[in-house]
Write an enzyme that holds these catalytic residues in place. Structure first.
Site, mmCIF file in Angstrom:
data_model
loop_
_atom_site.group_PDB
_atom_site.id
_atom_site.type_symbol
_atom_site.label_atom_id
_atom_site.label_comp_id
_atom_site.label_asym_id
_atom_site.label_seq_id
_atom_site.Cartn_x
_atom_site.Cartn_y
_atom_site.Cartn_z
ATOM 1 N N GLY A 7 0.824 -1.191 0.000
ATOM 2 C CA GLY A 7 0.000 0.000 0.000
ATOM 3 C C GLY A 7 0.866 1.251 0.000
ATOM 4 N N ALA A 8 0.279 2.350 -0.396
ATOM 5 C CA ALA A 8 0.980 3.639 -0.360
ATOM 6 C C ALA A 8 0.055 4.664 0.271
ATOM 7 C CB ALA A 8 1.393 4.071 -1.762
ATOM 8 N N GLY A 9 -0.532 4.258 1.402
ATOM 9 C CA GLY A 9 -1.453 5.127 2.106
ATOM 10 C C GLY A 9 -0.741 6.075 3.037
ATOM 11 N N VAL A 11 0.266 5.928 6.177
ATOM 12 C CA VAL A 11 1.379 5.452 7.003
ATOM 13 C C VAL A 11 2.453 4.778 6.149
ATOM 14 C CG1 VAL A 11 2.039 3.887 8.867
ATOM 15 C CG2 VAL A 11 -0.055 5.219 9.057
ATOM 16 N N GLY A 12 2.065 3.771 5.373
ATOM 17 C CA GLY A 12 3.038 3.078 4.537
ATOM 18 C C GLY A 12 3.673 4.002 3.517
ATOM 19 N N ASN A 102 -1.997 -1.668 14.828
ATOM 20 C CA ASN A 102 -2.257 -1.599 16.263
ATOM 21 C C ASN A 102 -2.769 -2.953 16.739
ATOM 22 O OD1 ASN A 102 -1.586 1.169 16.618
ATOM 23 N ND2 ASN A 102 -3.571 1.749 15.769
ATOM 24 N N LYS A 185 1.411 0.082 23.753
ATOM 25 C CA LYS A 185 0.642 0.869 22.793
ATOM 26 C C LYS A 185 -0.770 0.298 22.639
ATOM 27 C CE LYS A 185 0.367 2.996 18.296
ATOM 28 N NZ LYS A 185 0.748 3.052 16.881
ATOM 29 N N GLU A 268 -11.857 -0.897 13.748
ATOM 30 C CA GLU A 268 -11.197 -2.153 14.120
ATOM 31 C C GLU A 268 -11.727 -2.661 15.471
ATOM 32 O OE1 GLU A 268 -6.819 -1.879 12.184
ATOM 33 O OE2 GLU A 268 -7.225 -0.390 13.732
#
Length: 308
Positions: A7-9, A11-12, A102, A185, A268
């Protein structure tokens, strides 16, 4: 080191872009719509830590490519199985997989699919989003990635990953105890997302109201009791540490799950709160606030589904 970012969202795309910016060999595994966007405008990072526009290497799932040294995975939990299926062909016996999701249950799922020895523990602290043009907008002071072997060892591959991130315009840390970092976390995210989605409010108004603060503390106690029951590696003073962290947040801070709900997006619930609730029920631990958090999220999911 050859790295495949799934992916290239927000975060990534950010961490993969920072690696490419440094000169690391990075390829992004994307869907057709995102590929068209990136082919036209490039990978754009608009950040308080320095902006950049890159020409990324892109592949679609199923296209031929040699196995990669590292898979960097930052999908949402409800897309995990689809992501696994999309990158499976690019994994061999030497490939390491570094998830930034997460929670904890995704590590079990990845280990079942590829073997525990291929999985590296990872997490990140960053606030990013994609705008309508597909640009990555990064606004937080923290833009950190944390990683480490689940065994705590300083292996050759983990040192190579540290070397790859060294010198990038992002924060990074090689952890000596990634398991504790992951659980810490997980506790904070489940508390923060749980209370803000339940109250439909930023953290400030909740914590300044006596009953709101009492609910935060009760939720913290419940989650800690569940995690302690299964031997999660939490420090003894974790309750105080977590509440101090809650108190340090800006008055208007919202959880990412709350923002997703406001945008009518999926959440989630099962991956984060449902996982804990399953343990609590099995161990007969009373968790009334956690129960309410989960019920609230599942009602939202039902309404979201009915509205589609």
């Amino acid at each position: 080191m050859r790295i495949l970012v799934v992916g290239a969202g927000a975060v990534g795309g950010y961490f993969g872009g920072r690696l490419q910016e440094k000169g690391v060999d990075v390829t992004f595994l994307v869907r057709e719509g995102r590929k068209k966007q990136l082919d036209q405008a490039g990978l754009v990072i608009d950040s308080v830590h320095g902006s950049v526009t890159l020409t990324p290497k892109l592949i679609l799932s199923g296209e031929e490519a040699d196995p990669f040294d590292l898979i960097l995975l930052s999908t949402k939990a409800y897309h995990l199985q689809g992501a696994i299926d999309s990158f499976r062909q690019y994994v061999n016996e030497k490939t390491a997989i570094l998830p930034l999701l997460n929670g904890i249950s995704h590590i079990e799922q990845l280990a079942a699919e590829f073997g525990q020895e291929r999985i590296i523990g990872g997490l990140c602290f960053i606030e990013t989003t994609l705008d309508q043009e597909g640009r990555i907008i990064q606004t937080s002071p923290r833009h950190d990635i944390v990683f480490g072997e689940l065994t705590g060892e300083k292996t050759e591959r983990i040192l190579k990953i540290e070397e790859a991130f060294s010198g990038t315009r992002s924060g990074y840390r090689l952890s000596d105890n990634i398991n504790q970092d992951l659980w810490n976390k997980y506790l904070f995210i489940s508390m923060m997302s749980g209370i803000t989605t339940l109250m439909r409010a930023p953290i400030g108004p909740i914590r300044e109201m006596p009953s709101g603060r009492a609910t935060i503390e009760k939720l913290s106690q419940e989650i800690i009791s569940v995690m302690n029951k299964i031997g999660a590696p939490l420090p003894e003073d974790i309750a105080a540490l977590q509440l101090n962290q809650i108190d340090s947040l800006g008055y208007a801070m919202k959880s990412s799950m709350q923002r997703d709900m406001e945008k009518q997006l999926s959440v989630e619930a099962d991956h984060l709160h449902g996982y804990l609730l399953t343990i609590a029920r099995k161990e007969q631990i009373p968790v009334p606030v956690l129960d309410a958090v989960y019920a609230n999220l599942k009602v939202y999911e039902l309404q979201l589904q009915q509205g589609k």
